[in-house]
Design an enzyme around this catalytic site. Structure first.
Site, PDB file in Angstrom:
ATOM      1  CD  GLU A 168       2.513  -8.863   7.590  1.00 21.80           C
ATOM      2  OE1 GLU A 168       1.760  -9.355   6.626  1.00 21.80           O
ATOM      3  OE2 GLU A 168       3.993  -8.508   7.040  1.00 21.80           O
ATOM      4  CD  GLU A 364      -0.526  -6.556   4.322  1.00 20.54           C
ATOM      5  OE1 GLU A 364       0.407  -7.217   3.899  1.00 20.54           O
ATOM      6  OE2 GLU A 364       0.049  -5.479   5.380  1.00 20.54           O
TER       7      GLU A 364
END
Length: 456
Positions: A168, A364
């Site tokens: 991320e 995720e």
């Protein structure tokens, strides 16, 4: 309990995800150096409950117990992250043999249990000495990251099949450097754009270093979600489009298309951008998607709802404003539960990138549901409902021809949830943060049954 769920087929990869700072603990043991999160969490007022990750889930000492939980869950793959300061305390130079030894033990334990290790090289825990030298604002860190990737490949490529470079990059750019709500706590606004470029360049250099070191499947774990305009007005549509560009396409376009989404963004980046983009877009074996919830965005009104940004106030003067998304069930973190948005972002990725999009892994997906232990049981039915809805949306996307190869639930364990400390629980396994006792939740049993059913 899962009898009516569709089958994903025997070749689909099932896993869970964690990250080093959130679960390992042992912050001052085994030769580990300080990270930016040690510094940030140790400062008063930075973390909601005043906690740190210094002990966390004590995974460093309890990893064998956690691997048994993984084995009993039935996952075939475990996504975790290497701690850069545990392996290379200064972020460059000397390597810590005790740190490498810990990951040797973890990887060997996983393989003995029939579980494939899938490490991420960097999940936000920059070694503090690198941050002291400028951190992700400085180009030099991309060279240090490439060296780090090379030493990991040399040590582990013979036993690891699936690799992710950076987790991320948007979050570190926005939360860590633009608004200061995460480590290292910088408040630079649009002055944080070099952080985005340097993470992307570090990613590209790491892909090349890993591949040169014999690593096999290599990708990134990038978070993406639909941005929905607050209304049909031109002002709201324009604000949402700008937000979408900055949050989603600023990070995916360079990796998958070799260009920034706008000329203005390219011009704002440091260094020889055209040359860097060639490195950044080094071909991947897969693209990892982290997804949680959509965001509603409108033109600025001065009344932004901080619930849309995890309670974090964005700086004034931005040309867009996140709004509260109502009409949906909410997680305990205040995130809307919208399975259709999962399908939407998968379709958007396919439409935007076409044949430039490699196979996908959902690296995720999960939710904060804060149910506790009652009579030895954690009955987290809302998490089961969440996972049921999102996995149905995923299967529909796969049936529509989107090439998704696996799914990693976030997370195996309740853990240190960054600026929220220990106030939010994402785990399939409850952790008592005083005793570190693990208690599998009802969702653990549900996911175990789903995985077993899918393999029949």
């Amino acid at each position: 309990m899962t009898a009516d769920l569709p089958s994903f087929g025997p070749g689909f990869r099932w896993g869970v995800s964690t990250s080093a700072y959130q679960i390992e603990g042992a912050a001052t043991e085994g030769g580990r150096g300080p990270s930016v999160w040690d510094t940030f969490a140790g400062a008063p007022g930075r973390v909601l409950d005043g906690s740190t990750g210094s002990v966390a889930c004590d995974h460093y000492h309890r990893y064998a117990e956690d691997v048994r939980l993984l084995r009993d869950l039935g996952v075939d793959t475990y996504r975790f992250s290497f701690s850069w300061p545990r392996i290379q305390p200064a972020g460059s130079g000397a390597v810590n043999p005790e740190g490498l030894g810990f990951y040797d033990r973890l990887i060997d334990e996983l393989l003995a249990a029939g579980i494939q290790p899938a490490p991420t090289l960097f999940h936000w825990d920059t070694p503090q000495p690198l941050e002291d030298a400028g951190g992700w604002l400085e180009r030099d860190i991309t060279e240090r990251f490439a060296d780090y990737a090379a030493l990991l490949a040399e040590r582990f490529a013979d036993r690891v099949g699936l690799w992710m470079t950076i987790n991320e990059p948007m979050v570190l750019t926005l939360m860590g450097y633009a608004v200061g709500a995460h480590a290292p706590g910088r408040d630079l606004g649009f002055g944080a754009l070099p952080v985005a470029h340097h993470q992307l360049l570090a990613h590209g250099r790491a892909v090349q270093a890993l591949r040169a070191g014999g690593a096999r499947e290599i990708g990134i774990a990038s978070n993406h979600s639909p941005t929905w305009a607050a209304s049909e007005s031109a002002e709201d549509q324009e604000a949402a489009a700008l937000y979408d560009t900055l949050i989603n396409w600023l990070f995916a376009d360079p990796v998958l298309l070799g260009r920034y989404p706008t000329d203005d963004l390219a011009a704002a980046m440091p260094g020889p951008v055209a040359e860097d983009l060639v490195v950044i877009s080094t071909p991947l074996d897969f693209f990892g998607l982290n997804h949680y919830a959509p965001t509603l965005v409108g033109a600025p009104t001065g009344n932004a709802d901080t619930g849309a940004t995890d309670g974090i106030a964005l700086p004034p003067g931005l040309p867009f404003e996140p709004r509260a998304l109502t009409g949906y069930a909410m997680t305990d973190f205040g995130w809307p539960v919208v399975p259709a948005a999962f399908g939407e972002i998968l379709q958007t990725l396919r439409t935007r990138y076409g044949d430039r999009l490699p196979p996908l892994y959902v690296t995720e997906n999960g939710c904060a549901i804060n149910d506790g232990v009652v009579d030895g049981v954690v009955d987290d039915r809302r998490r089961i409902d969440y996972l049921d809805g999102y996995l149905r949306a995923l299967k529909a996307a796969i049936d529509d021809g989107i090439d998704v190869r696996g799914y990693f639930q976030w997370s195996l364990l309740d853990n240190f949830e960054w600026a929220a400390g220990y106030t939010q629980r994402f785990g399939l396994v409850h952790v008592d943060f005083e005793t570190r006792t693990r208690t599998p939740k009802a969702s653990y049993g549900w996911y175990r049954e789903l995985i077993a059913q899918s393999r029949r």
